[in-house]
Design an enzyme around this catalytic site. Structure first.
Site, PDB file in Angstrom:
ATOM      1  N   GLU A  43      -4.372  -3.340   1.313  1.00 61.22           N
ATOM      2  CA  GLU A  43      -4.721  -4.057   0.078  1.00 61.22           C
ATOM      3  C   GLU A  43      -4.307  -3.136  -1.059  1.00 61.22           C
ATOM      4  OE1 GLU A  43      -8.921  -5.228  -0.403  1.00 61.22           O
ATOM      5  OE2 GLU A  43      -8.649  -4.887  -2.542  1.00 61.22           O
ATOM      6  N   ARG A  47      -4.222  -1.823  -9.905  1.00 67.21           N
ATOM      7  CA  ARG A  47      -4.820  -0.945 -10.923  1.00 67.21           C
ATOM      8  C   ARG A  47      -3.802   0.065 -11.414  1.00 67.21           C
ATOM      9  NH1 ARG A  47      -9.829  -1.195  -7.478  1.00 67.21           N
ATOM     10  NH2 ARG A  47      -9.384   0.753  -6.418  1.00 67.21           N
ATOM     11  N   THR A  71      -7.656  -6.194  -6.545  1.00 70.35           N
ATOM     12  CA  THR A  71      -7.976  -6.092  -7.976  1.00 70.35           C
ATOM     13  C   THR A  71      -7.170  -7.096  -8.805  1.00 70.35           C
ATOM     14  OG1 THR A  71      -8.018  -3.691  -7.480  1.00 70.35           O
ATOM     15  CG2 THR A  71      -8.697  -4.344  -9.666  1.00 70.35           C
ATOM     16  N   LYS A 131     -15.273 -11.529  -0.682  1.00 71.07           N
ATOM     17  CA  LYS A 131     -15.567 -10.099  -0.671  1.00 71.07           C
ATOM     18  C   LYS A 131     -16.967  -9.959  -1.270  1.00 71.07           C
ATOM     19  CE  LYS A 131     -13.624  -6.126  -3.179  1.00 71.07           C
ATOM     20  NZ  LYS A 131     -12.338  -5.438  -3.462  1.00 71.07           N
TER      21      LYS A 131
HETATM   22  C1  3PG Z   1     -12.198  -1.469  -4.230  1.00 74.62           C
HETATM   23  O1  3PG Z   1     -11.243  -1.027  -4.815  1.00 74.62           O
HETATM   24  O2  3PG Z   1     -12.234  -2.586  -3.699  1.00 74.62           O
HETATM   25  C2  3PG Z   1     -13.382  -0.572  -4.120  1.00 74.62           C
HETATM   26  O3  3PG Z   1     -13.406   0.299  -5.190  1.00 74.62           O
HETATM   27  C3  3PG Z   1     -13.395   0.186  -2.846  1.00 74.62           C
HETATM   28  O4  3PG Z   1     -14.601   0.848  -2.776  1.00 74.62           O
HETATM   29  P1  3PG Z   1     -14.731   2.235  -2.006  1.00 74.62           P
HETATM   30  O5  3PG Z   1     -13.867   3.221  -2.752  1.00 74.62           O
HETATM   31  O6  3PG Z   1     -16.196   2.594  -2.060  1.00 74.62           O
HETATM   32  O7  3PG Z   1     -14.259   2.029  -0.595  1.00 74.62           O
END
Ligand code: 3PG
Length: 210
Positions: A43, A47, A71, A131
């Site tokens: 994924e 960002r 994101t 999610k």
């Molecule tokens: C995301 O980007 O979906 C989350 O920030 C992932 O969270 P984590 O860094 O706690 O795994």
């Protein structure tokens, strides 16, 4: 990739690596490291400016890796992700325009939710999974169980604060088909191009969950 195909793949890998790519040159070696660790899914978060190009590279050069975008919060990002070759769209939030864009292209969409209202929005588009984010901060498994009791038709992918210590607690609940997380491809390891280290973390996560 259809919603059904995406869910089948998630059920297979059980851990969806959430990756942040700053340098597009890291995309292929990183995807290969995930695949070598038996987690052939990425994924790629929108960002960083490199996200769309990173998806395109992985889609072209790593045919065994299921690559999607994370994101994704608006139509413009969704369109760019799909054009680049994203096979699925994940988001921290629910968005009507992203739902319409992804569904219109026949691409799986997994919106971020943490309240009953968010899940109701997902149901307006007949989405079968969401999610749950940020999972740790919003009560983790306890909250998912409460939501699942009123939304029995929905499957969950908790993300945010998932790690080796709690992953099997989440996966032990049958409404959770997979978790998402960055712990298998930490940002500092990507920066250091520690591909073997990332493979090791993925393999550990795979062994722990299978
Ligand atoms: C995301 O980007 O979906 C989350 O920030 C992932 O969270 P984590 O860094 O706690 O795994």
């Amino acid at each position: 990739m259809t919603q059904e195909e995406f869910m089948a793949k998630l059920a297979e890998v059980k851990v969806c690596p959430v990756v942040v790519i700053d340098d597009v040159e890291d995309a292929v070696p990183l995807a290969r490291a995930l695949e070598a660790g038996k987690l052939p899914m990425a994924e790629v978060t929108f960002r960083t400016p490199a996200a769309a190009d990173a998806i395109a590279r992985i889609a072209k050069e790593c045919p065994n890796v299921v690559v999607g975008a994370g994101t994704v919060i608006d139509r413009e990002q969704c369109t760019r992700a799909i054009k680049a070759g994203a096979q699925f769209i994940v988001a921290p939030s629910f968005s009507d325009e992203v739902a319409q864009c992804a569904i219109g292209h026949g691409v799986a969409y997994c919106p971020g939710t943490c309240t009953p209202t968010d899940i109701t929005n997902a149901l307006r588009y007949n989405l079968p999974m969401v999610k749950f984010f940020p999972a740790g901060n919003y009560g983790g498994l306890k909250t998912i169980k409460s939501l699942a009791s009123v939304f029995p038709q929905i499957k969950f992918m908790p993300t945010g604060g998932v790690n080796v210590d709690n992953v099997n607690e989440y996966l032990g609940f049958d409404k959770i088909i997979s978790v998402g997380g960055t712990w298998v491809c930490k940002k500092d390891m990507v920066a250091a191009k520690d591909w073997d280290g990332i493979t090791k973390l993925c393999q550990e996560a795979y062994d722990l969950t299978h």
